[in-house]
Design an enzyme around this catalytic site. Sequence first.
Site, mmCIF file in Angstrom:
data_model
loop_
_atom_site.group_PDB
_atom_site.id
_atom_site.type_symbol
_atom_site.label_atom_id
_atom_site.label_comp_id
_atom_site.label_asym_id
_atom_site.label_seq_id
_atom_site.Cartn_x
_atom_site.Cartn_y
_atom_site.Cartn_z
ATOM 1 N N LYS A 74 0.816 -1.215 0.000
ATOM 2 C CA LYS A 74 0.000 0.000 0.000
ATOM 3 C C LYS A 74 0.853 1.269 0.000
ATOM 4 O O LYS A 74 0.480 2.260 -0.634
ATOM 5 C CB LYS A 74 -0.966 0.001 1.178
ATOM 6 C CG LYS A 74 -0.336 0.208 2.540
ATOM 7 C CD LYS A 74 -1.401 0.316 3.610
ATOM 8 C CE LYS A 74 -0.774 0.459 4.994
ATOM 9 N NZ LYS A 74 -0.018 1.699 5.144
ATOM 10 N N THR A 75 1.993 1.251 0.704
ATOM 11 C CA THR A 75 2.855 2.439 0.712
ATOM 12 C C THR A 75 3.392 2.711 -0.683
ATOM 13 O O THR A 75 3.453 3.864 -1.137
ATOM 14 C CB THR A 75 4.021 2.253 1.710
ATOM 15 O OG1 THR A 75 3.499 1.959 3.005
ATOM 16 C CG2 THR A 75 4.881 3.504 1.781
ATOM 17 N N ASP A 132 -3.988 7.462 4.657
ATOM 18 C CA ASP A 132 -3.424 6.141 4.928
ATOM 19 C C ASP A 132 -4.029 5.594 6.225
ATOM 20 O O ASP A 132 -4.467 6.357 7.091
ATOM 21 C CB ASP A 132 -1.903 6.266 5.062
ATOM 22 C CG ASP A 132 -1.199 4.922 5.082
ATOM 23 O OD1 ASP A 132 -1.827 3.919 4.693
ATOM 24 O OD2 ASP A 132 -0.024 4.880 5.487
ATOM 25 N N GLU A 133 -4.047 4.266 6.375
ATOM 26 C CA GLU A 133 -4.557 3.611 7.594
ATOM 27 C C GLU A 133 -5.942 4.138 7.960
ATOM 28 O O GLU A 133 -6.224 4.485 9.117
ATOM 29 C CB GLU A 133 -3.577 3.821 8.770
ATOM 30 C CG GLU A 133 -2.152 3.360 8.500
ATOM 31 C CD GLU A 133 -2.001 1.844 8.498
ATOM 32 O OE1 GLU A 133 -3.017 1.138 8.555
ATOM 33 O OE2 GLU A 133 -0.854 1.372 8.409
ATOM 34 N N GLN A 167 -6.961 -4.981 10.106
ATOM 35 C CA GLN A 167 -5.915 -4.414 10.949
ATOM 36 C C GLN A 167 -6.451 -3.244 11.777
ATOM 37 O O GLN A 167 -5.690 -2.376 12.199
ATOM 38 C CB GLN A 167 -4.726 -3.970 10.094
ATOM 39 C CG GLN A 167 -4.059 -5.125 9.353
ATOM 40 C CD GLN A 167 -2.807 -4.696 8.619
ATOM 41 O OE1 GLN A 167 -1.795 -4.326 9.227
ATOM 42 N NE2 GLN A 167 -2.860 -4.737 7.300
ATOM 43 N N ARG A 173 3.187 -9.741 10.380
ATOM 44 C CA ARG A 173 4.463 -8.983 10.407
ATOM 45 C C ARG A 173 5.607 -9.850 9.900
ATOM 46 O O ARG A 173 6.669 -9.349 9.574
ATOM 47 C CB ARG A 173 4.809 -8.531 11.840
ATOM 48 C CG ARG A 173 3.869 -7.590 12.548
ATOM 49 C CD ARG A 173 3.444 -6.419 11.724
ATOM 50 N NE ARG A 173 2.232 -6.704 10.995
ATOM 51 C CZ ARG A 173 1.818 -6.043 9.909
ATOM 52 N NH1 ARG A 173 2.541 -5.068 9.425
ATOM 53 N NH2 ARG A 173 0.690 -6.368 9.295
#
Length: 728
Positions: free
Chosen positions: A32-33, A219-220, A250, A602
């Site tokens: 996504k980044t 974002d997020e 998340q 992670r």
Amino acid sequence: MTDLKNLNEVQREAVKYIGSPQMIVAGAGSGKTRVLAHKIGYLLSRAKYKPDSILALTFTNKAANEMKDRIRDLIGKKADKLWMGTFHSIFARILRIESKYTEYKSNFSIYDTEDSLSLVNNIINNFDINIEGITAHSIRHRISFMKNHMVMPKEFRKNHVNSFIDEKIADIYDEYQKRLLANNAMDFDDLMLKPIELFNSKPTILQKYKKKFDYILVDEFQDTNKAQYEILKLMVSRNCKITVVGDDAQSIYSWRGASLENMLNFKKDYPKHKTFRLEQNYRSTKTILQAADSVIKNNKDQLVKTLWTENTDGEQVFVVKCADEKDEAHQIAKYIKQEISKKKLSHKDFTVLYRTNAQSRVLEDIFRKEKLPYILIGGVEFYRRKEVKDVLAYLRVIVNQSDEESLLRIMNFPQRGIGNTTVTRMIEFARKHDITLFQTMARVFEVIEIKERIQKNVKGFRLLLEKYIDLKEKLSVGELSRALGDELGLIRLFKAENTQESLQRMENINQLLASLSEFSDSNQKAKLEDFLEEVSLITAVDTYEEEKNAVTLMTLHSAKGLEFPVVFLSGCEEEIFPLSNRFSTDATVEEERRLFYVGLTRAQRKVFISHARSRYRFGEVAYQSRSRFIDELDPETVNEVNGGIGRKANRKTRKEAYYEYFDSVDYDDFDQENKDVRPGSRVMHETFGLGKVTDIMGSGDMVKAKVQFEGNNIKQLMLKFAKLKILN
């Protein structure tokens, strides 16, 4: 020109789409980044948007800096003109620019959690409140919770006061907001609420920013709270485009106001939106993804998506059964050494994740004995250390003389003979004459109750501050801070004390002064206000040193957004992880499951999950059940092994056993039921933590419970007001 060749097909489509409002549902490790960076690059290079017409909002400085670096690599220096940063930093900037339209001056202070706690504590003392159930910690948390849900003092008093304690909370909340304004200070929550007030009261200012920003990216998005979502709705004009990126799986911050509903509301508020799903995972092995999917699918509330990867199958998830928490730490240390030896990995390739900060203690003990280097994320952060905050308080008063909390902190540091009685009398004088404490210092000779010798001390302190207030515009940030440090003599003071603790404090102050000089050298136009704002908004993750060759220890909440070749999920037992019990709501358990999912995803190559047969809790051995999440793992993905089971556990002394395993911050939403409280019940109190009921006394509304909390902290609590949560 932004090159899109290194993106997959869905990523390219998401980057190139600039039509209606856009939601990108980005699974863990799906890039996504990279997509956000390329999208901004595409908007600038191909869609011809101006850099300062783009607003990009993140949740950590680390994420913002990483994204800006990527964009700079794609399009060069134009990236520096973007409005990119955290929600708090961006709207603090807007509030400073538009301060003349608010009740605040542009040099307002930003109070962190510790500052807010100090202010609440001072108000409780001023009001002479001494009631069971009213503590500074619990009240500060209640106030923050109300603000995150946009409930201000007036509405709280009108709609949420149901008891005598609620009435006192309403009084404190009201006074808290008044004191913030008097101090020309805002807390973190105000940085979201005050822009809404500004935009609603000054439509021309709102129109200015609606006209300024042609494209907004978030974002997020699953971590946004009600206030943040309201700000976005206000700022998105008919012609403004918006892209939000998030992953419902998340969403792990409901305890601080984040609402997963915002992702669902986005679809309702923008019916013409288009959704893109990033489902290809570039981070983890097939086995890790299969394990994570097998757990998260047990959640009912989720957006449909299926993660997949072209990575290898990889190794099974190791589930390690341990004798106790000390054995667990030994097992983790053992496996780290084995992996380093067999796979030629480095210490920085490992992280150990746990549900609460207190669990790190035994890990740290064992790692030191095993000579395993580690870094701890979420301990006492550098800018929260006492001596560092003391120096920062001087700088904050130099910038904002109305900041009473900072002034109180340094009034007698270093010692200058200004005691508590003197301070109390000056505050009373300030309140009586409706002036600030700093202004009172200039009129201290009018405060007749203060001795002449002490009046001179106060005057000398005020002259010191006035000197540096005058120098602020004449010296650079680095020069000013070094001169102040020399005059205060803190380095000499700690050096003369010559203890290990004092020398560490001295080193911390040297490091702070170096940071100020570095900040000044990097930008000759930098102001002291800019540095203070930057450090006030730093989070634990922002200071994470990725290149340091050490094992990383941190909570699962801190780990979001990071990745490691090998991940250990420790303490996976019922009532620890999930941090819940049979009274918990489905929503609570589902968020804990999402947190477990975050931990699993992670990992790039391998996951170890550990659980202990017993732990010392409440001063006695408690036998643990392993986490339900372990049983939800697809059996094909799991390899179960016994750690220290079968050998005699190395038990602690009773004194060593009092570890605080739970943080009260995660218990905000618990509904309270006291009718089943009885001797032997294990309970949770929002201030004192975990405890065990040893006796019940009285009847009716006067029933009291005698509770032994961890650390042998014994309290008698009235059940009517105690709000105890029964754990069994």
